[in-house]
Design an enzyme around this catalytic site. Structure first.
Site, PDB file in Angstrom:
ATOM      1  N   THR A  28       0.812  -1.215   0.000  1.00  0.00           N
ATOM      2  CA  THR A  28       0.000   0.000   0.000  1.00  0.00           C
ATOM      3  C   THR A  28       0.847   1.267   0.000  1.00  0.00           C
ATOM      4  O   THR A  28       1.984   1.267   0.499  1.00  0.00           O
ATOM      5  CB  THR A  28      -0.906  -0.003   1.253  1.00  0.00           C
ATOM      6  OG1 THR A  28      -1.498   1.290   1.413  1.00  0.00           O
ATOM      7  CG2 THR A  28      -0.125  -0.312   2.534  1.00  0.00           C
ATOM      8  N   ASP A  29       0.258   2.359  -0.475  1.00  0.00           N
ATOM      9  CA  ASP A  29       0.927   3.667  -0.415  1.00  0.00           C
ATOM     10  C   ASP A  29       1.148   4.121   1.027  1.00  0.00           C
ATOM     11  O   ASP A  29       1.967   5.006   1.282  1.00  0.00           O
ATOM     12  CB  ASP A  29       0.141   4.727  -1.196  1.00  0.00           C
ATOM     13  CG  ASP A  29      -1.307   4.912  -0.772  1.00  0.00           C
ATOM     14  OD1 ASP A  29      -1.755   4.288   0.212  1.00  0.00           O
ATOM     15  OD2 ASP A  29      -2.010   5.699  -1.453  1.00  0.00           O
ATOM     16  N   GLU A  30       0.422   3.530   1.974  1.00  0.00           N
ATOM     17  CA  GLU A  30       0.532   3.992   3.365  1.00  0.00           C
ATOM     18  C   GLU A  30       1.900   3.702   3.965  1.00  0.00           C
ATOM     19  O   GLU A  30       2.270   4.291   4.986  1.00  0.00           O
ATOM     20  CB  GLU A  30      -0.554   3.358   4.241  1.00  0.00           C
ATOM     21  CG  GLU A  30      -1.920   3.708   3.737  1.00  0.00           C
ATOM     22  CD  GLU A  30      -3.019   3.632   4.785  1.00  0.00           C
ATOM     23  OE1 GLU A  30      -2.699   3.610   5.989  1.00  0.00           O
ATOM     24  OE2 GLU A  30      -4.181   3.612   4.376  1.00  0.00           O
ATOM     25  N   TYR A  84      -1.458  -0.365  11.248  1.00  0.00           N
ATOM     26  CA  TYR A  84      -1.720  -1.051   9.969  1.00  0.00           C
ATOM     27  C   TYR A  84      -0.558  -0.852   9.010  1.00  0.00           C
ATOM     28  O   TYR A  84      -0.012  -1.806   8.442  1.00  0.00           O
ATOM     29  CB  TYR A  84      -3.027  -0.537   9.343  1.00  0.00           C
ATOM     30  CG  TYR A  84      -3.131  -0.828   7.860  1.00  0.00           C
ATOM     31  CD1 TYR A  84      -3.382  -2.123   7.401  1.00  0.00           C
ATOM     32  CD2 TYR A  84      -2.966   0.182   6.906  1.00  0.00           C
ATOM     33  CE1 TYR A  84      -3.460  -2.402   6.044  1.00  0.00           C
ATOM     34  CE2 TYR A  84      -3.038  -0.085   5.553  1.00  0.00           C
ATOM     35  CZ  TYR A  84      -3.289  -1.380   5.118  1.00  0.00           C
ATOM     36  OH  TYR A  84      -3.356  -1.643   3.773  1.00  0.00           O
ATOM     37  N   LYS A 143       2.215  -3.470   7.284  1.00  0.00           N
ATOM     38  CA  LYS A 143       2.413  -3.619   5.835  1.00  0.00           C
ATOM     39  C   LYS A 143       3.871  -3.346   5.465  1.00  0.00           C
ATOM     40  O   LYS A 143       4.453  -4.045   4.636  1.00  0.00           O
ATOM     41  CB  LYS A 143       1.486  -2.676   5.061  1.00  0.00           C
ATOM     42  CG  LYS A 143       0.004  -2.967   5.191  1.00  0.00           C
ATOM     43  CD  LYS A 143      -0.405  -4.342   4.691  1.00  0.00           C
ATOM     44  CE  LYS A 143      -0.215  -4.521   3.207  1.00  0.00           C
ATOM     45  NZ  LYS A 143      -0.728  -5.876   2.779  1.00  0.00           N
TER      46      LYS A 143
END
Ligand code: NAD
Ligand code: TDX
Length: 377
Positions: free
Chosen positions: A157-159, A181, A185
């Protein structure tokens, strides 16, 4: 998903192991790959958490030709026995399995770490064993055909880049996750890189933007706003509502993952942006406009702790590989809202007893402290 995404580094008629294939993006991937009717066979390994739903695969199961190429295993990616058995039969593994909601990771991060760290390690160890067997020339399909080493793609993810106030994140940037979260990741991404460096595995990572579309759990912003608005229920907008996200349609996200699986360079990391950056307030207004509902439903609530202000990624590497998103953002959003309006049975069933508990925990105090939200500019 176009036929051009087939072949490349994964053989025609491949056996894919799709972990988390009963969730939002994973099930779209499974539906779209099987609908291509190119002989691909898929085994889904899914724990069926609150977010996993066999109903997401109903379109496949309703089609005998596609159903014959799908197997479903109810299990955990952190369980080495089931993972070893399934990876042994796979030409490639695509890992969508995760706890995926930032707010839940703030309430309790434990399952995020078990799946995102231990689970990813279990998958990588199984891929490592099969790679060693293939390198010894001893890897065989159940029918005796020789098999190469499995490819492994981790869906990320971009997060992992953290909040990006200006500019865009590139694949080589330092990871700076800010929620439990995102930290889980990022740990998964780092493990994939470590197994590449240490064991020279054929691994890939994709980092997708905020994804929207049919079959998304109603905990996520666009699905939450749509389903609450259909019921004329209050819509919680965090903080000033000016946080920015880059929205990617789920069909494009699934297609990009398949494209990278087939054509990505071994060890490659690929951003998957949507090219559709918008403030949350504007996204909410667009959903309400499509439904003909008033802005007065929207309540400004206390902000998410550590709320990332903006995500934005550079998509040059994926574009150079030959892939770009195809879904028009306005048409994609309208079609998504229409899908929730037409498929109320699906999301009302998802809003079970555990949903009521979560909703009360996440929103009761916030809504009690809410105020009318400032409208879009
Ligand atoms: P989701 O929550 O809808 O689905 C996750 C699926 O994984 C569910 O079917 C769940 O049952 C399964 N699962 C969870 N833990 C498992 C375990 N230990 N073993 C086996 N299965 C397990 O999530 P999603 O939105 O479809 O996201 C899929 C992946 O894409 C995730 O890895 C997520 O981090 C990533 N991602 C999501 C977005 C987004 O906006 N939704 C954007 C970028 C990346
Ligand atoms: O009730 C809400 N009110 C609100 O203002 C919710 C649920 C969200 N928001 C805001 C928070 C974010 O700025 O909307 C934005 C989007 O929120 P989410 O849908 O929770 O997504 P986000 O936190 O951006 O993370 C998503 O994109 C990246 C996915 O959930 C992740 O799985 C993915 O990795």
């Amino acid at each position: 998903m176009s036929d051009s995404s087939a072949s490349g580094r994964v053989p025609a008629g491949a056996r894919l192991l799709v972990c988390g294939g009963a969730g939002f993006i994973g099930s779209c991937y499974v539906r779209d790959v099987l609908a291509r009717r190119d002989g691909t066979r898929i085994t889904v390994l899914d724990k069926l958490t609150y977010a996993g739903n066999r109903a997401n695969l109903a379109p496949v199961e309703a089609d005998p030709e596609q159903a014959a190429r799908l197997a479903f295993v109810h299990g955990d990616i952190a369980d080495p026995d089931v993972v070893d058995m399934l990876v042994a039969e796979a030409d490639a593994v695509v890992d969508f399995a995760a706890e995926s909601h930032v707010d839940r990771s703030i309430l309790d991060a434990s399952a995020f770490l078990v799946t995102g760290v231990i689970g990813v390690r279990v998958l990588l160890e199984a891929v490592r064993r099969q790679t060693e067997i293939a390198r010894a020339g001893e890897r065989r399909a159940p029918d005796g055909t020789p098999m190469g080493a499995p490819r492994f793609l981790q869906v990320s993810t971009d997060e992992v880049y953290g909040s990006v106030e200006e500019g865009t994140s590139r694949e080589g940037d330092v990871l700076a996750p800010r929620s439990p979260y995102a930290a889980a990741k990022a740990a998964g991404d780092l493990l994939v890189g470590a197994y590449r460096a240490t064991h020279d595995l054929d691994v890939l990572v994709t980092r997708g933007a905020n994804t929207y579309g049919p079959y998304q759990h109603p905990e996520k912003l666009i699905a939450l706003v749509t389903t609450n608005a259909i019921d004329d229920a209050e819509i919680p907008l965090y903080g000033d509502g000016l946080q920015r996200r880059d929205w990617l349609h789920v069909a494009d996200h699934a297609a990009a993952i398949d494209f990278v699986l087939r054509h990505g360079e071994p060890g490659g990391v690929y951003n998957v942006p949507g090219g559709n950056e918008r403030a949350n307030r504007d996204v909410v207004a667009a959903v309400l406009a499509r439904l003909g509902k008033p802005w007065a439903l929207v309540r400004g609530v206390p902000d998410r702790p550590g709320h990332d202000r903006r995500y934005a990624m550079d998509g040059g590497r994926l574009a150079d590989l030959g892939w770009r998103p195809t879904v028009d953002p306005s048409a994609g959003l309208d079609a998504t809202v229409d899908w929730y309006r037409a498929n109320q049975g699906w999301w009302r069933a998802v809003r079970d007893a555990s949903w009521a508990d979560y909703y009360a925990r996440q929103y009761a105090d916030r809504l009690a402290a809410s105020r009318p939200a400032e409208g879009p500019g």
